[in-house]
Design a protein around this motif. Structure first.
Motif, PDB file in Angstrom:
ATOM      1  N   TRP A  26       0.830  -1.200   0.000  1.00 42.23           N
ATOM      2  CA  TRP A  26       0.000   0.000   0.000  1.00 42.23           C
ATOM      3  C   TRP A  26       0.868   1.255   0.000  1.00 42.23           C
ATOM      4  O   TRP A  26       0.604   2.210  -0.722  1.00 42.23           O
ATOM      5  N   ARG A  27       1.949   1.261   0.801  1.00 42.18           N
ATOM      6  CA  ARG A  27       2.847   2.420   0.845  1.00 42.18           C
ATOM      7  C   ARG A  27       3.612   2.558  -0.471  1.00 42.18           C
ATOM      8  O   ARG A  27       3.883   3.665  -0.918  1.00 42.18           O
ATOM      9  N   LEU A  28       3.924   1.443  -1.104  1.00 44.25           N
ATOM     10  CA  LEU A  28       4.621   1.490  -2.382  1.00 44.25           C
ATOM     11  C   LEU A  28       3.738   2.116  -3.461  1.00 44.25           C
ATOM     12  O   LEU A  28       4.204   2.898  -4.275  1.00 44.25           O
ATOM     13  N   VAL A  29       2.462   1.791  -3.445  1.00 47.31           N
ATOM     14  CA  VAL A  29       1.546   2.320  -4.452  1.00 47.31           C
ATOM     15  C   VAL A  29       1.145   3.758  -4.131  1.00 47.31           C
ATOM     16  O   VAL A  29       1.107   4.608  -5.010  1.00 47.31           O
ATOM     17  N   ARG A  30       0.853   4.060  -2.864  1.00 42.88           N
ATOM     18  CA  ARG A  30       0.302   5.352  -2.486  1.00 42.88           C
ATOM     19  C   ARG A  30       1.327   6.307  -1.887  1.00 42.88           C
ATOM     20  O   ARG A  30       0.936   7.384  -1.433  1.00 42.88           O
ATOM     21  N   GLY A  31       2.614   5.935  -1.883  1.00 44.06           N
ATOM     22  CA  GLY A  31       3.614   6.776  -1.250  1.00 44.06           C
ATOM     23  C   GLY A  31       3.653   8.171  -1.845  1.00 44.06           C
ATOM     24  O   GLY A  31       3.611   8.334  -3.054  1.00 44.06           O
ATOM     25  N   PRO A  32       3.720   9.198  -0.994  1.00 40.89           N
ATOM     26  CA  PRO A  32       3.714  10.545  -1.543  1.00 40.89           C
ATOM     27  C   PRO A  32       5.012  10.913  -2.266  1.00 40.89           C
ATOM     28  O   PRO A  32       5.001  11.765  -3.142  1.00 40.89           O
ATOM     29  N   GLY A  33       6.107  10.278  -1.931  1.00 41.40           N
ATOM     30  CA  GLY A  33       7.375  10.635  -2.554  1.00 41.40           C
ATOM     31  C   GLY A  33       8.175   9.409  -2.961  1.00 41.40           C
ATOM     32  O   GLY A  33       7.836   8.267  -2.638  1.00 41.40           O
ATOM     33  N   VAL A  34       9.242   9.678  -3.665  1.00 41.49           N
ATOM     34  CA  VAL A  34      10.109   8.594  -4.127  1.00 41.49           C
ATOM     35  C   VAL A  34      10.812   7.928  -2.945  1.00 41.49           C
ATOM     36  O   VAL A  34      10.988   6.713  -2.932  1.00 41.49           O
ATOM     37  N   THR A  35      11.186   8.712  -1.943  1.00 40.12           N
ATOM     38  CA  THR A  35      11.884   8.125  -0.795  1.00 40.12           C
ATOM     39  C   THR A  35      10.986   7.159  -0.033  1.00 40.12           C
ATOM     40  O   THR A  35      11.460   6.134   0.453  1.00 40.12           O
ATOM     41  N   ASP A  36       9.689   7.479   0.049  1.00 43.87           N
ATOM     42  CA  ASP A  36       8.762   6.547   0.695  1.00 43.87           C
ATOM     43  C   ASP A  36       8.666   5.248  -0.082  1.00 43.87           C
ATOM     44  O   ASP A  36       8.568   4.172   0.504  1.00 43.87           O
ATOM     45  N   ARG A  37       8.703   5.329  -1.378  1.00 42.16           N
ATOM     46  CA  ARG A  37       8.628   4.124  -2.201  1.00 42.16           C
ATOM     47  C   ARG A  37       9.905   3.289  -2.077  1.00 42.16           C
ATOM     48  O   ARG A  37       9.856   2.060  -2.058  1.00 42.16           O
ATOM     49  N   ILE A  38      11.052   3.953  -1.986  1.00 42.62           N
ATOM     50  CA  ILE A  38      12.316   3.231  -1.797  1.00 42.62           C
ATOM     51  C   ILE A  38      12.302   2.493  -0.458  1.00 42.62           C
ATOM     52  O   ILE A  38      12.674   1.317  -0.383  1.00 42.62           O
ATOM     53  N   LEU A  39      11.869   3.178   0.585  1.00 46.04           N
ATOM     54  CA  LEU A  39      11.818   2.543   1.902  1.00 46.04           C
ATOM     55  C   LEU A  39      10.807   1.402   1.933  1.00 46.04           C
ATOM     56  O   LEU A  39      11.045   0.365   2.566  1.00 46.04           O
ATOM     57  N   ALA A  40       9.670   1.561   1.251  1.00 47.43           N
ATOM     58  CA  ALA A  40       8.686   0.484   1.199  1.00 47.43           C
ATOM     59  C   ALA A  40       9.246  -0.735   0.479  1.00 47.43           C
ATOM     60  O   ALA A  40       9.036  -1.873   0.905  1.00 47.43           O
ATOM     61  N   LEU A  41       9.972  -0.506  -0.607  1.00 44.85           N
ATOM     62  CA  LEU A  41      10.568  -1.616  -1.344  1.00 44.85           C
ATOM     63  C   LEU A  41      11.625  -2.329  -0.499  1.00 44.85           C
ATOM     64  O   LEU A  41      11.686  -3.566  -0.482  1.00 44.85           O
ATOM     65  N   ASP A  42      12.440  -1.560   0.209  1.00 41.75           N
ATOM     66  CA  ASP A  42      13.465  -2.163   1.060  1.00 41.75           C
ATOM     67  C   ASP A  42      12.827  -2.956   2.196  1.00 41.75           C
ATOM     68  O   ASP A  42      13.274  -4.055   2.529  1.00 41.75           O
ATOM     69  N   THR A  43      11.766  -2.438   2.775  1.00 44.28           N
ATOM     70  CA  THR A  43      11.083  -3.147   3.843  1.00 44.28           C
ATOM     71  C   THR A  43      10.388  -4.395   3.312  1.00 44.28           C
ATOM     72  O   THR A  43      10.319  -5.417   4.001  1.00 44.28           O
ATOM     73  N   MET A  44       9.895  -4.347   2.085  1.00 40.31           N
ATOM     74  CA  MET A  44       9.301  -5.538   1.483  1.00 40.31           C
ATOM     75  C   MET A  44      10.337  -6.631   1.295  1.00 40.31           C
ATOM     76  O   MET A  44      10.053  -7.812   1.512  1.00 40.31           O
TER      77      MET A  44
END
Length: 93
Positions: A26-44
């Motif tokens: 959900w954070r990867l799809v709805r993340g407000p910024g690129v850094t949120d998406r990077i962190l979501a991918l790393d946590t996944m």
């Protein structure tokens, strides 16, 4: 049929990691910024490593632990490369 402590712990671990993966997706799809998406991918990646380790414990084989180690190394390099690309625009200087 008895339900032991190990089976209960494995079931709880699988359920908890499944919920964590759904929240990361959900954070990867709805993340407000690129850094949120990077962190979501790393946590996944970290959560998938946990799933592989739990599957290795449940199955009783040692090969899955080596797969988890390889995924950890590849995940770290991938996250570092993607973060460097976002900061500087290229990976290899």
């Amino acid at each position: 049929m008895t339900f032991g402590v190990l089976e209960g712990a494995l079931a709880f671990g699988f359920a908890a990691l499944g919920v964590a993966l759904a929240m990361n997706l959900w954070r990867l799809v709805r993340g407000p910024g690129v850094t949120d998406r990077i962190l979501a991918l790393d946590t996944m990646v970290i959560n998938v490593i946990g799933l592989i380790v739990l599957a290795g414990i449940a199955g009783g084989n040692g090969t899955s632990f080596e797969a988890a180690l390889l995924l950890a190394m590849v995940g770290f390099v991938g996250t570092a490369a993607y973060a460097k690309f976002c900061l500087r625009g290229d990976i290899i200087e």
